[in-house]
Design a protein around this motif. Sequence first.
Motif, PDB file in Angstrom:
ATOM      1  N   VAL A  94     -18.869  17.298  22.043  1.00 46.24           N
ATOM      2  CA  VAL A  94     -19.041  18.710  22.388  1.00 46.24           C
ATOM      3  C   VAL A  94     -18.776  18.864  23.890  1.00 46.24           C
ATOM      4  N   ASP A  95     -17.871  19.774  24.221  1.00 45.63           N
ATOM      5  CA  ASP A  95     -17.500  20.052  25.597  1.00 45.63           C
ATOM      6  C   ASP A  95     -18.231  21.320  26.039  1.00 45.63           C
ATOM      7  N   GLU A  96     -19.096  21.203  27.045  1.00 47.13           N
ATOM      8  CA  GLU A  96     -19.910  22.324  27.533  1.00 47.13           C
ATOM      9  C   GLU A  96     -19.166  23.037  28.660  1.00 47.13           C
ATOM     10  N   LEU A  97     -18.807  24.297  28.450  1.00 48.42           N
ATOM     11  CA  LEU A  97     -18.137  25.101  29.474  1.00 48.42           C
ATOM     12  C   LEU A  97     -18.911  26.404  29.657  1.00 48.42           C
ATOM     13  N   TRP A  99     -17.976  29.341  29.261  1.00 50.96           N
ATOM     14  CA  TRP A  99     -17.617  30.360  28.271  1.00 50.96           C
ATOM     15  C   TRP A  99     -17.820  29.882  26.836  1.00 50.96           C
ATOM     16  N   GLY A 100     -18.549  28.760  26.683  1.00 49.95           N
ATOM     17  CA  GLY A 100     -18.879  28.298  25.347  1.00 49.95           C
ATOM     18  C   GLY A 100     -18.941  26.792  25.245  1.00 49.95           C
ATOM     19  N   ARG A 101     -19.345  26.348  24.079  1.00 50.32           N
ATOM     20  CA  ARG A 101     -19.406  24.919  23.757  1.00 50.32           C
ATOM     21  C   ARG A 101     -18.302  24.659  22.741  1.00 50.32           C
ATOM     22  N   PHE A 102     -17.474  23.656  22.993  1.00 46.90           N
ATOM     23  CA  PHE A 102     -16.271  23.438  22.203  1.00 46.90           C
ATOM     24  C   PHE A 102     -16.243  22.054  21.566  1.00 46.90           C
ATOM     25  N   VAL A 103     -15.641  22.015  20.374  1.00 43.14           N
ATOM     26  CA  VAL A 103     -15.314  20.778  19.684  1.00 43.14           C
ATOM     27  C   VAL A 103     -13.829  20.864  19.345  1.00 43.14           C
ATOM     28  N   PHE A 104     -13.105  19.772  19.564  1.00 42.61           N
ATOM     29  CA  PHE A 104     -11.660  19.768  19.356  1.00 42.61           C
ATOM     30  C   PHE A 104     -11.267  18.733  18.307  1.00 42.61           C
TER      31      PHE A 104
END
Length: 132
Positions: A94-97, A99-104
């Motif tokens: 999980v990438d914490e930014l 503008w949101g938390r992302f999974v790629f």
Amino acid sequence: MDMKLELVMVPVTDVDRAKEFYEKVGFVVDHDQVVSDDVRFVQLTPPGSACSIAIGKGLTQLEPGSLDNLQAVVADADAVRAELVERGIEVSEVDELAWGRFVFFADPDGNGWSLQELPDWSASAGGEGYQP
């Protein structure tokens, strides 16, 4: 005037391999039609989505793997990541930014996906601001 995006063509090399992958991710197969020797149309919909993807033969001139950031919104990035890992999908941490938390992840051809957990805009804007 309303415009609703309902279908995105995803270019793949092997329709059956891609179909199997997207089913493993959890997409529902809506249609799988052989129209002719040159055209096969497979429509799949992510759970809870109003927009579907289409894979197949003779549907697009895009090169397989050329879509690099299809994005869907999820309620909980950690839970989605855990479920995809359990299903055998190679997925990022999980990438914490801001503008949101992302999974790629990417399909077998390299078409890239990001799954975004939206931030709680109401908390950062004192109850005001953008709300999805």
